[in-house]
Write an enzyme that holds these catalytic residues in place. Structure first.
Site, short mmCIF file in Angstrom:
data_model
loop_
_atom_site.label_atom_id
_atom_site.label_comp_id
_atom_site.label_asym_id
_atom_site.label_seq_id
_atom_site.Cartn_x
_atom_site.Cartn_y
_atom_site.Cartn_z
N GLY A 293 0.74 -1.25 0.00
CA GLY A 293 0.00 0.00 0.00
C GLY A 293 0.77 1.29 0.00
O GLY A 293 0.16 2.35 -0.18
N CYS B 280 -12.74 2.87 -29.18
CA CYS B 280 -14.04 3.40 -29.56
C CYS B 280 -14.93 3.53 -28.34
O CYS B 280 -15.87 2.76 -28.15
CB CYS B 280 -14.68 2.51 -30.60
SG CYS B 280 -13.85 2.69 -32.17
N GLU B 281 -14.58 4.47 -27.49
CA GLU B 281 -15.30 4.68 -26.24
C GLU B 281 -14.88 6.04 -25.71
O GLU B 281 -13.68 6.30 -25.55
CB GLU B 281 -14.91 3.55 -25.27
CG GLU B 281 -15.53 3.68 -23.94
CD GLU B 281 -15.57 2.35 -23.17
OE1 GLU B 281 -15.51 1.26 -23.77
OE2 GLU B 281 -15.69 2.45 -21.95
N GLU C 14 3.90 -6.20 1.76
CA GLU C 14 3.65 -6.64 0.39
C GLU C 14 3.58 -5.46 -0.58
O GLU C 14 2.53 -5.17 -1.16
CB GLU C 14 2.32 -7.41 0.34
CG GLU C 14 2.32 -8.66 1.16
CD GLU C 14 0.94 -9.29 1.26
OE1 GLU C 14 -0.07 -8.59 1.05
OE2 GLU C 14 0.88 -10.49 1.54
N PRO C 15 4.69 -4.77 -0.79
CA PRO C 15 4.66 -3.64 -1.72
C PRO C 15 4.55 -4.09 -3.16
O PRO C 15 5.25 -5.01 -3.60
CB PRO C 15 6.03 -2.97 -1.48
CG PRO C 15 6.92 -4.08 -1.02
CD PRO C 15 6.03 -5.01 -0.22
N GLY C 16 3.67 -3.47 -3.90
CA GLY C 16 3.56 -3.73 -5.34
C GLY C 16 3.90 -2.47 -6.09
O GLY C 16 4.98 -2.32 -6.67
N ARG C 17 2.95 -1.50 -6.02
CA ARG C 17 3.10 -0.23 -6.72
C ARG C 17 4.46 0.43 -6.44
O ARG C 17 5.13 0.89 -7.36
CB ARG C 17 1.98 0.70 -6.24
CG ARG C 17 1.80 1.95 -7.03
CD ARG C 17 0.77 2.86 -6.34
NE ARG C 17 -0.42 2.15 -5.92
CZ ARG C 17 -1.52 2.03 -6.64
NH1 ARG C 17 -1.59 2.61 -7.83
NH2 ARG C 17 -2.56 1.36 -6.19
N ARG D 249 -6.41 2.80 -16.09
CA ARG D 249 -6.55 3.37 -14.75
C ARG D 249 -7.32 4.70 -14.72
O ARG D 249 -7.98 4.98 -13.74
CB ARG D 249 -5.19 3.51 -14.06
CG ARG D 249 -4.52 2.14 -13.84
CD ARG D 249 -3.29 2.21 -12.94
NE ARG D 249 -3.65 2.46 -11.57
CZ ARG D 249 -3.47 3.61 -10.96
NH1 ARG D 249 -2.94 4.63 -11.60
NH2 ARG D 249 -3.83 3.76 -9.71
N TYR E 44 -10.40 4.54 -12.36
CA TYR E 44 -10.24 5.26 -11.08
C TYR E 44 -10.08 6.77 -11.22
O TYR E 44 -9.82 7.44 -10.22
CB TYR E 44 -8.97 4.77 -10.34
CG TYR E 44 -8.73 3.29 -10.34
CD1 TYR E 44 -9.61 2.41 -9.72
CD2 TYR E 44 -7.59 2.76 -10.94
CE1 TYR E 44 -9.36 1.04 -9.70
CE2 TYR E 44 -7.33 1.40 -10.92
CZ TYR E 44 -8.23 0.54 -10.31
OH TYR E 44 -7.98 -0.79 -10.29
#
Ligand code: LLP
Length: 432
Positions: free
Chosen positions: A247, A360-361, A289-292, A329, A333
Site C-alpha cells: 500500500g 471506440c469509447e 507486500e509492496p507492489g506499486r 486506470r 479510477y
C-alpha cells in the site's frame, strides 16, 4: 521531474539515461519501458529498511499483481524478496522464472480446488486463506497429497485508509478476509487450528493502496497485535508471522507527497516493538507486500500522437495510438498521470487538452487537462510517466488491440525485450 530516473536534455526526455525518442524509433509505439535499476533500488530499500527496523527475519513480498512477467520475478528474487501471488497464472509465471516458490504467499478470496491443487503441487510456501470454505478445501486436498500447508489467515482490522473506494480493503465490510470486530476472525482461527493438513503460522491484513501516512499502518499493526494477543489468550496459540500487506504510495504528479519509506517503516516498527512488549507476546516475523512502490516509478509508456482536435469554445483533444487497452486506470479510477511531450520537452506547455486513447469509447482517456506544447502534432512522442504498476498487468485486448511490448532497460546499458509485443496472430490464437 517527479522521479530521479527522468531527465530533460534539450528537446528530449531521457529515462534511465536513454533518449526516449530512440527507444520509440527502435521498438515502435505504444511501448512500455521498465528501468531495472529502479526496480532493484526499490527492492533494496524495502529489504534494508525492514531488516533495520524489524530484524533479520523480516521479509518484503513483492505484490506480483502490480506487474507480472518472468524477468521481473528473476529481478525481485535476486534481490532476496519473496512474492505475493494471487492466481495460478502468477504462480505458474513465478515457477517458470525459477522463482523460489517457498517464498511465495498465495492470496485470493476465490481460490478454486484446481488453484489449491496446483499451488500445493508447485510448493507454494504459504497460503493466505480468506474464508472457511477455502480452509476446509485446502485441508482436504493437502491431506490427499499427504502435505501440511503453512497458512496465514486474512483478517480485516476495520481500518479505513480514506484512499479511493476500489482499493479500500481493510474495512469490516470488505469482501476480503474475516473481520476481527464481528468475531469472525477468531472463529476462522479456531477452525484453522482444528483442521488437519493446516499449519497456522500467523495473520495477514491489507488496508489499502496509495498510502502516504504511516499512521494507517501503525494503527493496523496495533489492531493485529492485539488480535494476536487475544488469540493467544483464547486458543493458547501464538502467531509467528504478521503480514501487514502493501500500500505505500508513489508520486504520479508533482502534488503527490514524497514518501520517506525508511522513516515510515521505522515508525511502524517502533510501535510494533512497544506493543509486543506491552502485550507480552513474542515478536512475529513481519512481512510487507509492496507492489506499486516497487515498480511504478520504474516504468513509463511511450505513445505517438495521431491527431489534435480543437473544438472551438469547448475543449481540445490530443489522441494517441494507445489508451485504456494498455492503461485502464483513468477509466477505472480517474487516476492522474504526468504527461510529457517527449520530443518537445523544452517547449512551453500552454495547450490544455485531454489526452485521448484510440478505443471506440469516449471514456478512453489517459489524462484530463494535460498541458502540452501548442505545436504538438501527428507523429510527436508522448510519455506518460510512472506507469510501471497496474498498467501492463491490467492491460486488455479491448478493440482487438495487441498489447505493446515491455522493454527492460538493463543497468549495464543493454535492452531486453521482457515481454514481446502481441501480433495479430496472437489475437486470434484461441479463436475456434
Ligand atoms: N497485498 C494485497 C493483499 C493487496 O490486495 C494489494 C493490492 C497489495 C498487497 C499491493 O498493494 P500496493 O503496494 O500495490 O498498493 N488496480 C489498482 C490497485 C489494486 C490493488 C489491490 N491490492 C490500481 O491500479 O491502483
Amino acid at each position: 521531474m517527479i522521479a530521479a530516473n527522468l531527465e530533460i536534455r534539450g528537446a528530449d526526455l531521457y529515462f534511465a539515461g536513454r533518449r526516449t525518442a530512440d527507444l520509440a524509433a527502435r521498438y515502435g509505439t505504444p511501448l512500455y519501458v521498465m528501468d531495472e535499476a529502479t526496480v532493484r533500488r526499490n527492492c533494496r530499500r524495502y529489504r534494508d529498511a525492514m531488516r533495520a527496523a524489524f530484524g533479520e527475519n523480516a521479509l518484503p513480498l513483492y505484490a506480483s499483481k502490480a506487474c507480472c512477467f518472468k524477468e521481473l520475478y528473476r529481478i525481485v528474487g535476486s534481490e532476496g524478496l519473496g512474492a505475493d501471488v494471487v492466481s495460478s497464472g502468477e504462480i505458474y509465471t513465478a515457477r517458470e522464472a525459477g522463482f523460489d516458490l517457498a517464498k511465495t504467499y498465495f492470496h485470493s478470496n476465490g481460490k478454486t480446488d484446481d488453484d489449491i491443487r496446483f499451488a500445493l503441487e508447485c510448493g507454494v510456501g504459504h497460503f493466505v486463506a480468506d474464508n472457511a470454505e477455502e480452509l476446509t478445501a485446502l485441508s482436504q486436498i493437502a491431506a490427499e497429497q499427504g502435505k501440511t500447508q503453512a497458512v496465514l489467515l486474512r483478517v480485516t482490522p476495520g481500518i479505513d485508509p480514506h484512499t479511493y473506494e476500489a482499493v479500500n480493503t481493510g474495512r469490516v465490510d470488505s469482501k476480503f478476509g474475516a473481520p476481527i470486530e464481528t468475531g469472525a476472525a477468531m472463529a476462522l482461527t479456531k477452525l484453522a487450528l482444528s483442521l488437519p493438513g493446516i499449519a497456522l503460522t500467523g495473520f495477514h491484513c491489507h488496508v489499502g493502496s496509495q498510502l502516504f501516512d504511516s499512521d494507517v499502518l501503525i494503527r493496523s499493526a496495533d489492531v493485529m497485535l492485539r488480535f494476536i494477543a487475544d488469540v493467544k489468550a483464547v486458543c493458547g496459540y501464538e502467531a509467528s508471522e504478521l503480514d501487514l500487506g502493501g500500500g505505500y504510495g508513489v508520486r504520479y504528479v508533482e502534488s503527490d507527497p514524497v514518501l520517506d519509506l525508511e522513516e515510515n517503516i521505522r515508525l511502524v516498527a517502533q510501535r510494533f516493538h512497544a506493543v509486543c512488549a506491552d502485550l507480552g507476546i513474542a515478536e512475529p516475523a513481519v512481512r510487507l507486500e509492496p507492489g506499486r512502490s516497487i515498480v511504478a516509478d520504474a516504468g513509463l509508456t511511450l505513445y505517438r500522437v495521431q491527431s489534435v482536435k480543437r473544438i472551438e469554445g469547448y475543449k481540445n483533444y490530443v489522441a494517441v495510438d494507445g489508451g485504456m487497452g494498455d492503461n485502464p486506470r483513468y477509466a477505472l479510477y480517474r487516476s492522474l498521470y504526468t504527461v510529457v511531450a517527449a520530443d518537445r520537452a523544452d517547449e512551453p506547455c500552454d495547450f490544455v487538452c485531454d489526452l485521448a486513447g484510440r478505443c471506440c469509447e469516449s471514456g478512453d482517456l489517459l489524462r484530463r487537462d494535460a498541458a502540452l506544447p501548442a505545436g504538438i502534432g501527428r507523429g510527436d512522442l508522448i510519455a506518460v510517466l510512472t506507469t510501471g504498476a497496474y498498467n501492463y498487468s491490467m492491460s486488455s485486448n479491448y478493440n482487438r488491440l495487441p498489447r505493446p511490448p515491455v522493454v527492460l532497460l538493463r543497468e549495464d546499458g543493454s535492452e531486453f525485450i521482457a515481454v514481446k509485443g502481441e501480433t495479430f496472430a496472437d489475437l486470434i490464437r484461441n479463436d475456434g
